[in-house]
Design a protein around this motif. Structure first.
Motif, PDB file in Angstrom:
ATOM      1  N   ILE A 291      12.011 -19.575  -4.561  1.00 32.77           N
ATOM      2  CA  ILE A 291      12.337 -18.467  -5.472  1.00 32.77           C
ATOM      3  C   ILE A 291      13.304 -17.442  -4.326  1.00 32.77           C
ATOM      4  N   MET A 292      13.399 -17.383  -3.118  1.00 30.42           N
ATOM      5  CA  MET A 292      14.372 -16.813  -2.265  1.00 30.42           C
ATOM      6  C   MET A 292      16.024 -17.077  -2.672  1.00 30.42           C
ATOM      7  N   PHE A 293      15.996 -18.434  -3.113  1.00 28.16           N
ATOM      8  CA  PHE A 293      17.476 -18.832  -3.567  1.00 28.16           C
ATOM      9  C   PHE A 293      17.901 -18.462  -4.830  1.00 28.16           C
ATOM     10  N   GLN A 294      16.599 -18.216  -5.990  1.00 31.97           N
ATOM     11  CA  GLN A 294      16.689 -17.627  -7.170  1.00 31.97           C
ATOM     12  C   GLN A 294      16.813 -16.350  -7.270  1.00 31.97           C
ATOM     13  N   ALA A 295      16.197 -15.469  -6.625  1.00 33.77           N
ATOM     14  CA  ALA A 295      16.507 -14.118  -6.720  1.00 33.77           C
ATOM     15  C   ALA A 295      16.203 -13.241  -5.271  1.00 33.77           C
ATOM     16  N   PRO A 296      17.255 -13.596  -4.321  1.00 28.76           N
ATOM     17  CA  PRO A 296      17.106 -12.990  -3.072  1.00 28.76           C
ATOM     18  C   PRO A 296      17.131 -11.512  -2.873  1.00 28.76           C
ATOM     19  N   GLN A 297      17.865 -10.661  -3.677  1.00 27.96           N
ATOM     20  CA  GLN A 297      18.085  -9.413  -3.555  1.00 27.96           C
ATOM     21  C   GLN A 297      16.680  -8.837  -4.018  1.00 27.96           C
ATOM     22  N   ASP A 298      16.103  -9.140  -5.305  1.00 22.26           N
ATOM     23  CA  ASP A 298      14.968  -8.466  -5.608  1.00 22.26           C
ATOM     24  C   ASP A 298      13.839  -8.850  -4.626  1.00 22.26           C
ATOM     25  N   MET A 299      14.029 -10.111  -4.254  1.00 27.51           N
ATOM     26  CA  MET A 299      12.806 -10.399  -3.250  1.00 27.51           C
ATOM     27  C   MET A 299      12.919  -9.419  -1.964  1.00 27.51           C
ATOM     28  N   ALA A 300      14.021  -9.403  -1.604  1.00 22.58           N
ATOM     29  CA  ALA A 300      14.322  -8.419  -0.302  1.00 22.58           C
ATOM     30  C   ALA A 300      13.826  -6.973  -0.522  1.00 22.58           C
ATOM     31  N   ARG A 301      14.311  -6.396  -1.877  1.00 25.06           N
ATOM     32  CA  ARG A 301      13.606  -5.161  -2.124  1.00 25.06           C
ATOM     33  C   ARG A 301      12.183  -4.947  -2.210  1.00 25.06           C
ATOM     34  N   ILE A 302      11.510  -5.950  -2.668  1.00 27.68           N
ATOM     35  CA  ILE A 302      10.155  -5.807  -2.766  1.00 27.68           C
ATOM     36  C   ILE A 302       9.420  -6.080  -1.336  1.00 27.68           C
ATOM     37  N   VAL A 303       9.951  -6.915  -0.575  1.00 30.43           N
ATOM     38  CA  VAL A 303       9.561  -7.281   0.827  1.00 30.43           C
ATOM     39  C   VAL A 303       9.760  -5.748   1.520  1.00 30.43           C
ATOM     40  N   ASP A 304      10.896  -5.346   1.571  1.00 28.55           N
ATOM     41  CA  ASP A 304      11.311  -4.219   2.185  1.00 28.55           C
ATOM     42  C   ASP A 304      10.234  -3.029   1.643  1.00 28.55           C
ATOM     43  N   THR A 305      10.064  -2.813   0.632  1.00 24.58           N
ATOM     44  CA  THR A 305       9.200  -1.731   0.082  1.00 24.58           C
ATOM     45  C   THR A 305       7.878  -2.009   0.899  1.00 24.58           C
ATOM     46  N   PHE A 306       7.375  -3.224   0.672  1.00 26.03           N
ATOM     47  CA  PHE A 306       5.921  -3.386   1.333  1.00 26.03           C
ATOM     48  C   PHE A 306       6.003  -2.911   2.739  1.00 26.03           C
ATOM     49  N   LEU A 307       7.218  -3.341   3.636  1.00 26.01           N
ATOM     50  CA  LEU A 307       7.085  -3.011   4.995  1.00 26.01           C
ATOM     51  C   LEU A 307       7.455  -1.603   5.198  1.00 26.01           C
ATOM     52  N   ARG A 308       7.932  -0.881   4.371  1.00 28.80           N
ATOM     53  CA  ARG A 308       8.072   0.538   4.742  1.00 28.80           C
ATOM     54  C   ARG A 308       7.073   1.343   3.870  1.00 28.80           C
ATOM     55  N   VAL A 309       6.271   1.088   3.116  1.00 30.74           N
ATOM     56  CA  VAL A 309       5.320   2.036   2.429  1.00 30.74           C
ATOM     57  C   VAL A 309       4.033   2.455   3.499  1.00 30.74           C
ATOM     58  N   GLN A 310       3.639   3.363   3.047  1.00 27.43           N
ATOM     59  CA  GLN A 310       2.368   3.749   4.079  1.00 27.43           C
ATOM     60  C   GLN A 310       0.998   3.071   3.316  1.00 27.43           C
ATOM     61  N   GLN A 311       0.330   2.595   4.065  1.00 26.49           N
ATOM     62  CA  GLN A 311      -0.803   1.361   3.804  1.00 26.49           C
ATOM     63  C   GLN A 311      -2.073   2.197   3.552  1.00 26.49           C
ATOM     64  N   ASN A 312      -2.194   3.399   4.709  1.00 26.65           N
ATOM     65  CA  ASN A 312      -3.547   4.042   4.364  1.00 26.65           C
ATOM     66  C   ASN A 312      -3.455   5.441   4.525  1.00 26.65           C
ATOM     67  N   VAL A 313      -4.063   6.070   3.861  1.00 27.05           N
ATOM     68  CA  VAL A 313      -3.899   7.518   3.549  1.00 27.05           C
ATOM     69  C   VAL A 313      -5.171   8.250   4.003  1.00 27.05           C
ATOM     70  N   SER A 314      -6.001   7.598   4.334  1.00 28.89           N
ATOM     71  CA  SER A 314      -7.314   8.102   4.588  1.00 28.89           C
ATOM     72  C   SER A 314      -7.058   9.023   6.002  1.00 28.89           C
ATOM     73  N   PRO A 315      -7.810  10.042   5.985  1.00 30.06           N
ATOM     74  CA  PRO A 315      -7.800  11.178   6.923  1.00 30.06           C
ATOM     75  C   PRO A 315      -7.658  10.316   8.332  1.00 30.06           C
ATOM     76  N   GLY A 316      -6.978  10.579   9.258  1.00 25.82           N
ATOM     77  CA  GLY A 316      -6.807  10.232  10.618  1.00 25.82           C
ATOM     78  C   GLY A 316      -6.134   8.601  10.654  1.00 25.82           C
ATOM     79  N   ASN A 317      -5.594   8.107   9.784  1.00 22.97           N
ATOM     80  CA  ASN A 317      -5.135   7.007   9.438  1.00 22.97           C
ATOM     81  C   ASN A 317      -3.541   7.222   8.960  1.00 22.97           C
ATOM     82  N   GLU A 318      -3.164   8.099   8.849  1.00 19.67           N
ATOM     83  CA  GLU A 318      -1.767   8.166   8.340  1.00 19.67           C
ATOM     84  C   GLU A 318      -0.790   7.649   9.382  1.00 19.67           C
ATOM     85  N   GLN A 319       0.309   6.773   9.009  1.00 18.28           N
ATOM     86  CA  GLN A 319       1.249   5.976   9.503  1.00 18.28           C
ATOM     87  C   GLN A 319       2.158   6.892  10.195  1.00 18.28           C
TER      88      GLN A 319
END
Length: 319
Positions: A291-319
């Protein structure tokens, strides 16, 4: 289209449906048009001696405050086989490390062996150790890790055995056992001839419509030898899997799979998503193993979003 699910929190957090909506704006299509350019990334190849072998690697992008990203390659291919468009997009804002698994490309492996004279076997756990040792050499305390196919198995071992080295994990076309994968790649009909190209990477219908892309994918500057491919296959075959250990995975996890992947079926990623609380699952309609050859830019955007997004918003766990 794609399907993205956070299995542990989808129903409980209002923010996640909003994220899904934002990602939906990507309008990902496995048949989207792209410029064909498959020359390997031009960055200098560095060689480092780690224990009994040399490891060849490239650094793409500049060092930033963002966590670096280590890409772990799959079966019988080298770091030259990463889609360059995907790599360049992922390197926008972070440094990306590409490397050759031992015995492939610019990396070496111990040729000495058993008394019979056969090549010394190695394991996926040892490949994970190689990856961790490379980060140590680079002075990187921690990295995000993304593995493709066999590389995703290595990434699992790295995250489970060296959790302090891995911040987030992306498993692209993965499995948690080896039996089915070994059966498929041992079948001589799985891989096409040199004239046909890498037909195992894509659905047949997609190949018919995108012959230009399929034919443009090169084997790499240093194709993996049949003997080394066999050693990798043996390493996969003797892998005991991670089913009993994945529920204890500490890192945020993104699973990325094509719905038409014939080597690592999408149900294996679904299984892992159910094992790991809070995991993200992206299934690409019309996507194959490549799939990385089929839609590399879209794959990169999704992976980048995952790597950048805050995963835990519990008190005391904010990144």
């Amino acid at each position: 289209m794609f399907i993205l699910r956070n299995h542990a929190t989808f129903r409980r957090h209002r923010a996640f449906p909003m994220l899904c909506a934002l990602l939906a704006l990507l309008a990902l299509s496995a048949c989207s048009a792209r410029t064909i350019h498959y020359a390997p990334t031009p960055e200098t190849v560095h060689i480092v001696h780690l224990k009994n072998q040399d490891i060849g690697y490239r650094l793409v992008g500049e060092k930033t405050d963002a966590c670096p990203l280590l890409l772990v390659m799959g079966y019988a291919v080298t770091m030259d086989s990463w889609d360059p468009m995907l790599v360049q997009q992922l390197a926008n804002g972070r440094q990306v490390i590409l490397f050759d698994n031992r015995g492939t490309g610019y990396s070496t492996a111990s040729p000495t062996a058993s008394p019979t004279g056969s090549s010394k076997p190695f394991s996926l756990q040892e490949l994970a150790q190689d990856a961790a040792a490379l980060l140590d050499h680079l002075g990187m305390d921690q990295a995000d890790v993304m593995g493709w196919s066999m590389g995703s198995m290595v990434a699992q071992e790295m995250a489970l055995r060296h959790p302090e080295k891995v911040r987030k994990v992306v498993l692209y076309a993965t499995d948690y056992t080896s039996d089915e994968v070994v059966r498929i790649i041992s079948d001589p009909t799985t891989f096409g001839s040199a004239q046909e190209g890498p037909i195992h990477l894509f659905p047949k219908e997609w190949i018919k419509a995108h012959q230009d892309i399929v034919r443009a994918i090169p084997p790499g500057a240093h194709p993996v030898t049949p003997a080394m491919a066999e050693r990798q296959l043996n390493a996969i075959a003797k892998w005991q899997g991670t089913a009993s250990r994945l529920p204890g995975l500490q890192q945020p996890l993104l699973l990325f799979v094509g719905q038409n992947d014939t080597i690592t079926a999408q149900n294996k990623s679904l299984d892992i998503a159910s094992m790991v609380p809070g995991s993200w699952l992206v299934r690409i309609k019309g996507g194959g193993h490549g799939i990385m050859f089929q839609a590399p830019q879209d794959m990169a955007r999704i992976v980048d979003t995952f790597l950048r997004v805050q995963q835990n918003v519990s008190p005391g766990n904010e990144q």
